[in-house]
Design a protein around this motif. Structure first.
Motif, PDB file in Angstrom:
ATOM      1  N   GLY A 174       0.819  -1.207   0.000  1.00  0.00           N
ATOM      2  CA  GLY A 174       0.000   0.000   0.000  1.00  0.00           C
ATOM      3  C   GLY A 174       0.850   1.253   0.000  1.00  0.00           C
ATOM      4  O   GLY A 174       0.544   2.238  -0.693  1.00  0.00           O
ATOM      5  N   MET A 175       1.938   1.233   0.768  1.00  0.00           N
ATOM      6  CA  MET A 175       2.861   2.379   0.795  1.00  0.00           C
ATOM      7  C   MET A 175       3.493   2.581  -0.583  1.00  0.00           C
ATOM      8  O   MET A 175       3.624   3.723  -1.056  1.00  0.00           O
ATOM      9  N   ALA A 176       3.849   1.466  -1.236  1.00  0.00           N
ATOM     10  CA  ALA A 176       4.421   1.565  -2.578  1.00  0.00           C
ATOM     11  C   ALA A 176       3.402   2.119  -3.567  1.00  0.00           C
ATOM     12  O   ALA A 176       3.739   2.951  -4.426  1.00  0.00           O
ATOM     13  N   MET A 177       2.153   1.711  -3.439  1.00  0.00           N
ATOM     14  CA  MET A 177       1.099   2.220  -4.315  1.00  0.00           C
ATOM     15  C   MET A 177       0.917   3.725  -4.119  1.00  0.00           C
ATOM     16  O   MET A 177       0.784   4.489  -5.089  1.00  0.00           O
ATOM     17  N   ARG A 178       0.930   4.159  -2.867  1.00  0.00           N
ATOM     18  CA  ARG A 178       0.779   5.593  -2.596  1.00  0.00           C
ATOM     19  C   ARG A 178       1.982   6.388  -3.096  1.00  0.00           C
ATOM     20  O   ARG A 178       1.852   7.522  -3.561  1.00  0.00           O
ATOM     21  N   ALA A 179       3.167   5.776  -3.004  1.00  0.00           N
ATOM     22  CA  ALA A 179       4.374   6.448  -3.501  1.00  0.00           C
ATOM     23  C   ALA A 179       4.328   6.597  -5.015  1.00  0.00           C
ATOM     24  O   ALA A 179       4.652   7.670  -5.557  1.00  0.00           O
ATOM     25  N   VAL A 180       3.908   5.548  -5.710  1.00  0.00           N
ATOM     26  CA  VAL A 180       3.809   5.613  -7.176  1.00  0.00           C
ATOM     27  C   VAL A 180       2.743   6.617  -7.590  1.00  0.00           C
ATOM     28  O   VAL A 180       2.905   7.349  -8.570  1.00  0.00           O
ATOM     29  N   ALA A 181       1.632   6.660  -6.828  1.00  0.00           N
ATOM     30  CA  ALA A 181       0.573   7.619  -7.142  1.00  0.00           C
ATOM     31  C   ALA A 181       1.058   9.053  -6.976  1.00  0.00           C
ATOM     32  O   ALA A 181       0.666   9.943  -7.740  1.00  0.00           O
ATOM     33  N   GLN A 182       1.924   9.276  -5.998  1.00  0.00           N
ATOM     34  CA  GLN A 182       2.397  10.629  -5.733  1.00  0.00           C
ATOM     35  C   GLN A 182       3.435  11.086  -6.751  1.00  0.00           C
ATOM     36  O   GLN A 182       3.363  12.206  -7.251  1.00  0.00           O
ATOM     37  N   ASP A 183       4.392  10.193  -7.056  1.00  0.00           N
ATOM     38  CA  ASP A 183       5.440  10.560  -8.016  1.00  0.00           C
ATOM     39  C   ASP A 183       6.067   9.282  -8.548  1.00  0.00           C
ATOM     40  O   ASP A 183       6.876   8.641  -7.873  1.00  0.00           O
ATOM     41  N   MET A 201      13.678   5.080  -6.051  1.00  0.00           N
ATOM     42  CA  MET A 201      13.809   4.549  -4.684  1.00  0.00           C
ATOM     43  C   MET A 201      13.588   3.040  -4.656  1.00  0.00           C
ATOM     44  O   MET A 201      13.140   2.471  -3.672  1.00  0.00           O
ATOM     45  N   SER A 202      13.906   2.384  -5.778  1.00  0.00           N
ATOM     46  CA  SER A 202      13.892   0.913  -5.909  1.00  0.00           C
ATOM     47  C   SER A 202      12.496   0.302  -5.844  1.00  0.00           C
ATOM     48  O   SER A 202      12.330  -0.866  -5.506  1.00  0.00           O
ATOM     49  N   ILE A 203      11.467   1.086  -6.158  1.00  0.00           N
ATOM     50  CA  ILE A 203      10.113   0.541  -6.250  1.00  0.00           C
ATOM     51  C   ILE A 203       9.873   0.111  -7.690  1.00  0.00           C
ATOM     52  O   ILE A 203      10.084   0.883  -8.628  1.00  0.00           O
ATOM     53  N   ASN A 204       9.467  -1.140  -7.855  1.00  0.00           N
ATOM     54  CA  ASN A 204       9.165  -1.661  -9.188  1.00  0.00           C
ATOM     55  C   ASN A 204       7.794  -1.132  -9.604  1.00  0.00           C
ATOM     56  O   ASN A 204       6.754  -1.660  -9.212  1.00  0.00           O
ATOM     57  N   VAL A 205       7.808  -0.080 -10.405  1.00  0.00           N
ATOM     58  CA  VAL A 205       6.564   0.608 -10.758  1.00  0.00           C
ATOM     59  C   VAL A 205       5.622  -0.297 -11.529  1.00  0.00           C
ATOM     60  O   VAL A 205       4.406  -0.327 -11.270  1.00  0.00           O
ATOM     61  N   ASN A 206       6.153  -1.073 -12.476  1.00  0.00           N
ATOM     62  CA  ASN A 206       5.301  -1.969 -13.255  1.00  0.00           C
ATOM     63  C   ASN A 206       4.604  -3.000 -12.369  1.00  0.00           C
ATOM     64  O   ASN A 206       3.419  -3.295 -12.545  1.00  0.00           O
ATOM     65  N   LYS A 207       5.341  -3.524 -11.415  1.00  0.00           N
ATOM     66  CA  LYS A 207       4.747  -4.517 -10.517  1.00  0.00           C
ATOM     67  C   LYS A 207       3.681  -3.882  -9.631  1.00  0.00           C
ATOM     68  O   LYS A 207       2.623  -4.474  -9.385  1.00  0.00           O
ATOM     69  N   VAL A 208       3.937  -2.674  -9.145  1.00  0.00           N
ATOM     70  CA  VAL A 208       2.954  -1.977  -8.306  1.00  0.00           C
ATOM     71  C   VAL A 208       1.679  -1.696  -9.096  1.00  0.00           C
ATOM     72  O   VAL A 208       0.561  -1.885  -8.589  1.00  0.00           O
ATOM     73  N   ILE A 209       1.832  -1.276 -10.341  1.00  0.00           N
ATOM     74  CA  ILE A 209       0.650  -1.021 -11.172  1.00  0.00           C
ATOM     75  C   ILE A 209      -0.117  -2.306 -11.435  1.00  0.00           C
ATOM     76  O   ILE A 209      -1.355  -2.327 -11.381  1.00  0.00           O
ATOM     77  N   SER A 210       0.612  -3.410 -11.665  1.00  0.00           N
ATOM     78  CA  SER A 210      -0.057  -4.695 -11.869  1.00  0.00           C
ATOM     79  C   SER A 210      -0.828  -5.125 -10.619  1.00  0.00           C
ATOM     80  O   SER A 210      -1.966  -5.608 -10.712  1.00  0.00           O
ATOM     81  N   VAL A 211      -0.214  -4.942  -9.448  1.00  0.00           N
ATOM     82  CA  VAL A 211      -0.894  -5.284  -8.197  1.00  0.00           C
ATOM     83  C   VAL A 211      -2.129  -4.410  -8.002  1.00  0.00           C
ATOM     84  O   VAL A 211      -3.184  -4.881  -7.550  1.00  0.00           O
ATOM     85  N   THR A 212      -2.020  -3.134  -8.370  1.00  0.00           N
ATOM     86  CA  THR A 212      -3.166  -2.234  -8.261  1.00  0.00           C
ATOM     87  C   THR A 212      -4.319  -2.716  -9.126  1.00  0.00           C
ATOM     88  O   THR A 212      -5.475  -2.747  -8.687  1.00  0.00           O
TER      89      THR A 212
END
Length: 328
Positions: free
Chosen positions: A193-202, A209-220
């Motif tokens: 959830g924190m990663a999702m909020r981070a991707v949503a913000q920027d 910051m080593s967050i896999n954006v594609n994976k976070v979007i897929s999880v979303t």
């Protein structure tokens, strides 16, 4: 007129809460995707519809093998909603991977048109399969919760009438509330959830910051679509009859709920869905009385779209949204 409105209020609240929680959960799917991608996923209503059909298919299979007669209805319901959630979750991930990810840096109008195209594609695929298997695209599901409950509010408050509802109302309400609470915890209290909020913000800073954006979007997409599919099962359990087009109008109203609450705000989508459901049922019960017969219950849909127009004119950021200043 006022006496009639007060008399029907308990039934309006019961029906409005049933419909409102459905709108709320579907609205969350819109607002989650928009919060991260700034994409209005107009195919989300059809994911809801797909969940209803997948749940009905599983229910019919369980009924044909005699499983329903040997286990409690609640156990069969849990099996159905889990299967439908997982299936629609992966369906949402597949749609994101095939239709949206290649267009992520394209103009927003192109992705919007793509979402509408995916919506029509899912409608026609489901209609083709339904007509192939049953000869009719309108499908009726066996009822799981038939018991009628009579809420005698008139014995406590004489000015109010009684409310009558099926036991499925309690199942739909409780399960939807559980889903909303779990989702709120997931988004606000977990690392994903924190990663999702981070991707949503920027998105760019999150990737640095080593967050896999594609994976976070897929999880979303998986979470939002799974919730949509589960809500389709709730709709099927409550109303019994489904067709490939139930996701269109319901999806538009859920989008209205997301805009009303503040698109991108999950808790706002919850409140917006409940408000839209209650207002729609209020209109269905009382519109004819208020207008002295000029408008009947069939005009209840006007309420949702009138609210959408009013919100966009007077408070475009929604009830719980924040106005964003765009830098140029």
């Amino acid at each position: 007129m006022l006496a009639h409105i007060i008399q029907t209020l308990p039934q309006v609240i019961v029906d409005g809460l049933t419909l409102g929680v459905v709108y709320a959960v579907v609205a969350i799917g819109y607002t989650m995707v928009y919060g991260i991608l700034e994409l209005i996923n107009f195919a989300h209503g059809e994911i809801f519809m797909s969940g209803a059909f997948i749940g009905t298919t599983v229910l019919l299979i369980l009924s044909s093998v005699g499983f329903l007669s040997s286990v409690p209805a609640i156990l069969a319901f849990i099996i159905i909603i889990v299967i439908a959630s997982i299936a629609t979750g992966f369906l949402g991930m597949g749609i994101e991977r095939v239709a949206y990810r290649p267009l992520r840096n394209a103009p927003k109008l192109i992705t919007l048109i793509t979402a509408i195209g995916v919506s029509f594609l899912l409608q026609d695929i489901v209609r083709f399969i339904a007509e192939l298997k049953t000869g009719n695209y309108i499908v009726s599901a066996p009822s799981l919760f038939n018991e009628k409950i009579h809420l005698k509010t008139s014995s406590i408050l004489p000015q109010f009438g009684d409310a009558l509802f099926k036991s499925s109302f309690l199942v739909v309400l409780i399960v939807a509330i559980i889903m909303l609470i779990v989702l709120d915890f997931f988004v606000n209290r977990t690392k994903w959830g924190m990663a999702m909020r981070a991707v949503a913000q920027d998105r760019e800073t999150a990737s640095l910051m080593s967050i896999n954006v594609n994976k976070v979007i897929s999880v979303t997409f998986f979470v939002g679509s799974a919730l949509g599919g589960a809500t389709g099962v709730l709709f099927m359990v409550q109303y019994g009859s489904i067709d490939p087009y139930i996701g269109f109008i319901l999806g538009i109203k859920a989008f209205t709920a997301a805009v009303l609450g503040g698109i991108g705000n999950i808790r706002g989508a919850m409140v917006g869905g409940l408000l839209i459901g209650l207002l729609e049922m209020f209109a269905a019960a009382n519109l004819s009385t208020i207008t002295h017969g000029a408008f009947g219950a069939e005009y209840k849909d006007i309420f949702a779209f009138a609210i959408l127009i009013a919100v966009l004119i007077f408070k475009p950021e929604g009830l719980f949204g924040k106005a964003v200043v765009e830098k140029v």
